[in-house]
Motif scaffolding. Structure first.
Motif, PDB file in Angstrom:
ATOM      1  N   THR A  99      99.859   0.765 125.807  1.00 36.10           N
ATOM      2  CA  THR A  99     100.054   2.185 125.515  1.00 36.10           C
ATOM      3  C   THR A  99      99.528   2.526 124.124  1.00 36.10           C
ATOM      4  N   CYS A 100      99.787   1.643 123.178  1.00 34.70           N
ATOM      5  CA  CYS A 100      99.321   1.861 121.804  1.00 34.70           C
ATOM      6  C   CYS A 100      97.797   1.925 121.764  1.00 34.70           C
ATOM      7  N   LYS A 101      97.145   1.013 122.503  1.00 33.37           N
ATOM      8  CA  LYS A 101      95.676   1.003 122.533  1.00 33.37           C
ATOM      9  C   LYS A 101      95.129   2.293 123.130  1.00 33.37           C
ATOM     10  N   ARG A 102      95.802   2.784 124.154  1.00 36.08           N
ATOM     11  CA  ARG A 102      95.366   4.060 124.756  1.00 36.08           C
ATOM     12  C   ARG A 102      95.582   5.217 123.789  1.00 36.08           C
ATOM     13  N   ARG A 103      96.727   5.228 123.155  1.00 39.82           N
ATOM     14  CA  ARG A 103      97.070   6.326 122.245  1.00 39.82           C
ATOM     15  C   ARG A 103      96.086   6.389 121.078  1.00 39.82           C
ATOM     16  N   HIS A 104      95.665   5.240 120.603  1.00 39.26           N
ATOM     17  CA  HIS A 104      94.782   5.201 119.434  1.00 39.26           C
ATOM     18  C   HIS A 104      93.308   5.058 119.812  1.00 39.26           C
ATOM     19  N   HIS A 105      93.021   5.096 121.122  1.00 36.21           N
ATOM     20  CA  HIS A 105      91.631   5.033 121.619  1.00 36.21           C
ATOM     21  C   HIS A 105      90.897   3.808 121.086  1.00 36.21           C
ATOM     22  N   THR A 106      91.571   2.678 121.113  1.00 35.16           N
ATOM     23  CA  THR A 106      91.023   1.443 120.551  1.00 35.16           C
ATOM     24  C   THR A 106      89.711   1.045 121.210  1.00 35.16           C
ATOM     25  N   ALA A 107      89.658   1.065 122.528  1.00 36.51           N
ATOM     26  CA  ALA A 107      88.437   0.645 123.232  1.00 36.51           C
ATOM     27  C   ALA A 107      87.270   1.583 122.919  1.00 36.51           C
ATOM     28  N   GLU A 108      87.540   2.884 122.936  1.00 29.26           N
ATOM     29  CA  GLU A 108      86.474   3.846 122.649  1.00 29.26           C
ATOM     30  C   GLU A 108      85.951   3.672 121.234  1.00 29.26           C
ATOM     31  N   LEU A 109      86.857   3.482 120.299  1.00 24.28           N
ATOM     32  CA  LEU A 109      86.463   3.293 118.904  1.00 24.28           C
ATOM     33  C   LEU A 109      85.653   2.009 118.743  1.00 24.28           C
ATOM     34  N   TRP A 110      86.122   0.940 119.385  1.00 28.89           N
ATOM     35  CA  TRP A 110      85.423  -0.337 119.313  1.00 28.89           C
ATOM     36  C   TRP A 110      83.999  -0.194 119.852  1.00 28.89           C
ATOM     37  N   HIS A 111      83.861   0.473 120.995  1.00 19.56           N
ATOM     38  CA  HIS A 111      82.533   0.650 121.591  1.00 19.56           C
ATOM     39  C   HIS A 111      81.629   1.508 120.702  1.00 19.56           C
ATOM     40  N   ALA A 112      82.191   2.547 120.113  1.00 19.88           N
ATOM     41  CA  ALA A 112      81.394   3.424 119.247  1.00 19.88           C
ATOM     42  C   ALA A 112      80.886   2.664 118.019  1.00 19.88           C
ATOM     43  N   VAL A 113      81.760   1.881 117.401  1.00 15.40           N
ATOM     44  CA  VAL A 113      81.360   1.114 116.215  1.00 15.40           C
ATOM     45  C   VAL A 113      80.316   0.079 116.593  1.00 15.40           C
ATOM     46  N   ARG A 114      80.527  -0.596 117.712  1.00 20.37           N
ATOM     47  CA  ARG A 114      79.561  -1.603 118.163  1.00 20.37           C
ATOM     48  C   ARG A 114      78.194  -0.965 118.435  1.00 20.37           C
ATOM     49  N   ALA A 115      78.174   0.196 119.062  1.00 23.39           N
ATOM     50  CA  ALA A 115      76.909   0.892 119.335  1.00 23.39           C
ATOM     51  C   ALA A 115      76.205   1.271 118.033  1.00 23.39           C
ATOM     52  N   GLN A 116      76.960   1.709 117.038  1.00 27.33           N
ATOM     53  CA  GLN A 116      76.366   2.045 115.738  1.00 27.33           C
ATOM     54  C   GLN A 116      75.753   0.811 115.085  1.00 27.33           C
ATOM     55  N   LYS A 117      76.469  -0.300 115.153  1.00 23.83           N
ATOM     56  CA  LYS A 117      75.957  -1.532 114.555  1.00 23.83           C
ATOM     57  C   LYS A 117      74.700  -2.007 115.281  1.00 23.83           C
ATOM     58  N   GLN A 118      74.694  -1.899 116.591  1.00 26.54           N
ATOM     59  CA  GLN A 118      73.515  -2.305 117.356  1.00 26.54           C
ATOM     60  C   GLN A 118      72.322  -1.412 117.035  1.00 26.54           C
ATOM     61  N   ALA A 119      72.550  -0.116 116.950  1.00 26.59           N
ATOM     62  CA  ALA A 119      71.467   0.803 116.630  1.00 26.59           C
ATOM     63  C   ALA A 119      70.891   0.508 115.246  1.00 26.59           C
ATOM     64  N   ALA A 120      71.764   0.212 114.299  1.00 22.84           N
ATOM     65  CA  ALA A 120      71.301  -0.125 112.944  1.00 22.84           C
ATOM     66  C   ALA A 120      70.504  -1.424 112.958  1.00 22.84           C
TER      67      ALA A 120
END
Length: 57
Positions: free
Chosen positions: A2-23
């Motif tokens: 529930t905490c992971k859903r509330r804080h959008h952990t997966a979405e945030l992780w994917h967004a950061v990973r995509a930024q790092k890959q693009a860089a």
């Protein structure tokens, strides 16, 4: 969970990973282009072999 859903952990992780890959791609564009070309050559060679096998069989 529930905490992971509330804080959008997966979405945030994917967004950061995509930024790092693009860089990384931007920093090493030549390497990625060479890798892509090698993959295309490999696939073309495999397709050619499979086509020859298909015609002979």
């Amino acid at each position: 969970m529930t905490c992971k859903r509330r804080h959008h952990t997966a979405e945030l992780w994917h967004a950061v990973r995509a930024q790092k890959q693009a860089a990384d791609v931007a920093r090493h564009r030549d390497r990625y282009a060479a890798g892509l070309q090698a993959l295309r050559t490999y696939r073309a060679n495999i397709a050619e072999v499979l086509e020859k096998l298909d015609r002979s069989g």
